[in-house]
Design an enzyme around this catalytic site. Structure first.
Site, PDB file in Angstrom:
ATOM      1  N   ASP A  83       0.886  -1.143   0.000  1.00 39.31           N
ATOM      2  CA  ASP A  83       0.000   0.000   0.000  1.00 39.31           C
ATOM      3  C   ASP A  83       0.940   1.213   0.000  1.00 39.31           C
ATOM      4  O   ASP A  83       2.085   1.095   0.412  1.00 39.31           O
ATOM      5  CB  ASP A  83      -0.815  -0.053   1.297  1.00 39.31           C
ATOM      6  CG  ASP A  83      -1.761   1.102   1.413  1.00 39.31           C
ATOM      7  OD1 ASP A  83      -2.498   1.354   0.455  1.00 39.31           O
ATOM      8  OD2 ASP A  83      -1.768   1.749   2.477  1.00 39.31           O
ATOM      9  N   ASP A  94      -0.862  -0.507   6.136  1.00 41.37           N
ATOM     10  CA  ASP A  94      -0.825   0.078   7.477  1.00 41.37           C
ATOM     11  C   ASP A  94      -2.141  -0.153   8.209  1.00 41.37           C
ATOM     12  O   ASP A  94      -2.349   0.341   9.296  1.00 41.37           O
ATOM     13  CB  ASP A  94      -0.483   1.568   7.420  1.00 41.37           C
ATOM     14  CG  ASP A  94      -1.510   2.364   6.629  1.00 41.37           C
ATOM     15  OD1 ASP A  94      -2.410   1.737   6.038  1.00 41.37           O
ATOM     16  OD2 ASP A  94      -1.399   3.593   6.604  1.00 41.37           O
ATOM     17  N   ASP A 121      -7.155  -0.683   4.285  1.00 40.48           N
ATOM     18  CA  ASP A 121      -6.718  -1.830   3.494  1.00 40.48           C
ATOM     19  C   ASP A 121      -6.899  -3.177   4.182  1.00 40.48           C
ATOM     20  O   ASP A 121      -6.327  -4.165   3.764  1.00 40.48           O
ATOM     21  CB  ASP A 121      -5.280  -1.648   2.992  1.00 40.48           C
ATOM     22  CG  ASP A 121      -4.325  -1.287   4.110  1.00 40.48           C
ATOM     23  OD1 ASP A 121      -4.646  -1.598   5.265  1.00 40.48           O
ATOM     24  OD2 ASP A 121      -3.276  -0.685   3.824  1.00 40.48           O
TER      25      ASP A 121
END
Ligand code: ADP
Ligand code: MG
Length: 646
Positions: free
Chosen positions: A335, A535, A539
């Site tokens: 990400d 993190d 996500d």
């Protein structure tokens, strides 16, 4: 060593001493001299039985239980049959007696078992010791007095008083004092972190320099330390495929060798090749050799060691299966925001539309973002609070916010002072039918609209983390074929970041759902395993979809700890390289043990079947292989410690 182990050790030592005494009497011929030849034999039989039973009564009981339950044969069963068989050889007066071997097999088997229990206990203990992050006491201020309580009894809102040298017991926010915190126990990283009023502190850190007064933000059960401990304790429940293979292997293997032993004992003599006693003895020896203990114990122990070694470095692995998958990783998907780029970056520009005040724009955005944990939200809020350079103390007044909702991967929509505020990406704007300019500026752009009208944008510097480029290079060097970045940010920013970091591929303008689709597509084309690193903000669906979901910067982020398979305590991407190295070392040790144990066993089995290996060799072989495999497994606990980067 705990008392139970000590008691077992004493029992085994007593049995060995007795055994040696009996053997001395037997071998010197003293028994035969006193009792005569035949009666001397029975006397020896009775005497050997004593150390045998002292050492092995529990094995016999366990074996009996498995047989009664009708379970598949296990190693207790193998040992019981082999040793009872050796004693029963006394019924063949024409062959040498084998009581000594019978007793010795049991003794050595028990020595091996003891060693195993010790090794397992030791690796458990060392994980517990290095995870000695939960203090059993906390000092809180109650009615102006300091009282010491169990951290479990502290409630949210309590004021903790933490002196230098003390460990923080609960997660909270500093209300007074400045200090430096040592987070080494959590992150494996010894860089101290400075804290002051308003900073978050995480349980498990050590307060180093100043006295801190901290308002408790979470009850003990939800604080970082107890979540970490829970996670590590449950890790051994999720078994790796290799581990399950070994268990099922033992289940099939043990009956097979039992029948093979039976065949060796019965078939050749029945066909007239040699004496019964010879072949029965070979069958029994075969049984002793075939005990799969080395394999059964050393494989889980290796994984256990790997998980322990990793947690020492702030890498929490939720199960051996993830360690196994991680060792096979050839695609790493990242990400962007908060993972490859720094989670806390600065506002570099505020561009209000004509007629709108820049201060108002920032204030609107900061209030709209009040409840968001997104790195962009954090940056805007910090910029707003820091704006108070004129001396006025600023704060976000939550009473002014009527409602606020996050549109995942796009931005936020909130009602502040009666005005509807949208803050987020150009996609958020177009989703609400607001036309926004196409910014050419570098950086992440936060567009703001007030009451349906475009109000301007804020530019946030999106700086990559210090070790991000090195991490990508190290991953490539470690044989990872594809490093891919997925981001919800603009194409332009994504391209710049991908280029700067040396990523193989990137995809921009993705909503959280699109990231899942992308990962699924990558999963199809990946030959090895796919790891996703995020993190935990926006996500979590992707974290659960990947073969290995890795969440970083877990200090404080609950969602990430829940959803991920591997949790990196700090937010440095370089920990991924370390994690992969640890996983590979662990798997190498596991495979070494499997090959070694099976190989050594097979060799001795052949010798036993041919009648070359006697029962003594069989026992030494069995215990020796187990001990070597266990020692090798213990190496996993230290792996990764050596290659730690400064
Ligand atoms: P990334 O994939 O880079 O980690 P996200 O999926 O979290 O980014 O967000 C994608 C984009 O959506 C961001 O670049 C930003 O423009 C916007 N966005 C998401 N959440 C917020 C928020 N809370 N405030 C403002 N913008 C946001
Ligand atoms: Mg993100």
């Amino acid at each position: 060593m705990n008392t139970k182990l000590k008691r077992r050790l004493r029992r085994i030592i007593a049995a060995i001493a007795l055994f040696v005494a009996v053997m001395a009497l037997d071998e010197t011929g003293a028994l035969r001299a006193v009792f005569g030849d035949t009666r001397g034999l029975y006397a020896a039989f009775a005497l050997y039985l004593v150390p045998y039973l002292i050492a092995g009564y529990d094995v016999l009981i366990k074996a009996w239980r498995t047989v009664r339950r009708g379970d598949a044969f296990d190693e207790n069963f193998l040992m019981a049959v082999a040793t009872i068989g050796a004693f029963a050889m006394v019924a063949f007066p024409d062959s040498d007696p084998h009581m000594a071997e019978g007793a010795a097999v049991m003794l050595f088997y028990q020595v091996g078992e003891l060693f195993q229990s010790y090794a397992v206990g030791k690796s458990r203990a060392s994980i517990a010791a290095m995870m000695d992050i939960a203090p059993d006491r906390a000092t809180v201020e109650r009615d102006g007095r300091l009282v010491t309580i169990d951290p479990d009894d502290a409630v949210v809102g309590d004021i903790l008083v933490i002196k230098p040298g003390e460990r923080v017991a609960l997660d909270g926010v500093v209300v007074q004092g400045t200090s430096r915190l040592d987070t080494a126990a959590l992150t494996g990283e010894s860089m101290p972190r400075s804290v002051e009023a308003g900073s978050d502190v995480v349980s498990g850190c050590i307060n180093m320099t100043g006295v801190l007064r901290v308002r408790v933000a979470k009850p003990y059960g939800e604080s970082t330390v107890s979540r970490i401990l829970e996670l590590v304790e449950n890790a051994s429940e999720r078994k790796a495929r290799t581990e399950n293979f070994i268990t099922s292997f033992a289940r099939v293997y043990t009956p097979i060798v039992t029948f093979a032993a039976l065949a060796i004992a019965l078939v050749p003599p029945a066909l007239g090749f040699g004496a019964w006693s010879d072949w029965i003895l070979r069958g029994l020896t075969f049984l002793v050799v075939s005990c799969p203990c080395a394999l059964v114990i050393s494989v889980p122990l290796s994984f256990f060691g790997g998980i322990g070694g990793a947690s020492r470095q702030g890498i929490l692995v939720k199960g051996s299966n993830y360690l196994e998958a991680l060792s096979r990783v050839d695609t790493v998907v990242f990400d962007k925001t908060g993972t490859l780029t720094s989670g806390t970056f600065g506002v570099v520009d505020i561009r209000p539309r004509d007629g709108i005040d820049g201060g108002r724009l920032l204030a609107a955005a900061a209030h709209a973002e009040a409840f968001s944990d997104h790195p962009i939200a954090t940056s805007v809020k910090r910029a707003y609070l820091d704006e108070a350079a004129d001396g006025a103390k600023r704060a976000i007044d939550q009473a002014r916010i009527e409602s606020a909702a996050e549109e995942s991967g796009r931005g936020v929509k909130a009602v502040v002072d009666g005005h509807e505020i949208l803050a987020g990406s150009d996609r958020l704007m177009s989703a609400h039918g607001i036309v926004c300019p196409d910014c050419q500026q570098a950086g992440t752009i936060l567009h703001v609209a007030i009451d349906g009208a475009y109000a301007g944008y804020i530019v946030i510097a999106d700086t990559v983390k210090d070790d991000a480029a090195q991490t990508i290079a190290d991953l490539h060097a470690a044989g990872v074929k594809r490093c891919v970045m997925l981001t919800g940010d603009r194409e332009k920013t994504a391209r710049a970041t991908a280029l700067e970091l040396g990523l193989d591929e990137y995809r921009a303008q993705l909503l959280p759902g699109d990231k899942v689709t992308q990962v699924e597509r990558l999963l199809e084309s990946a030959r090895g395993a796919l790891a996703f690193v995020g993190d935990g903000i926006n996500d979590t669906p992707v974290l659960t979809r990947a073969d290995v979901g890795i969440a970083m910067g877990a200090i404080g982020s609950d969602a990430a700890i829940e959803a991920a398979d591997i949790v990196l305590m700090d937010d440095k991407p370089s920990a991924i390289v370390r994690a992969i190295r640890i996983a590979r070392t662990t798997m190498r040790i596991v495979h070494q043990n499997i090959v070694f144990a099976i190989g050594a066993k097979a060799a001795i089995l052949v010798l036993a079947a041919l009648g070359i290996a006697n029962m003594w060799l069989a026992v030494f072989g069995d215990v020796g292989v187990a001990v070597i495999a266990i020692l090798n497994a213990m190496r996993a606990l230290n792996c990764g410690a050596a290659d730690k980067r400064p």
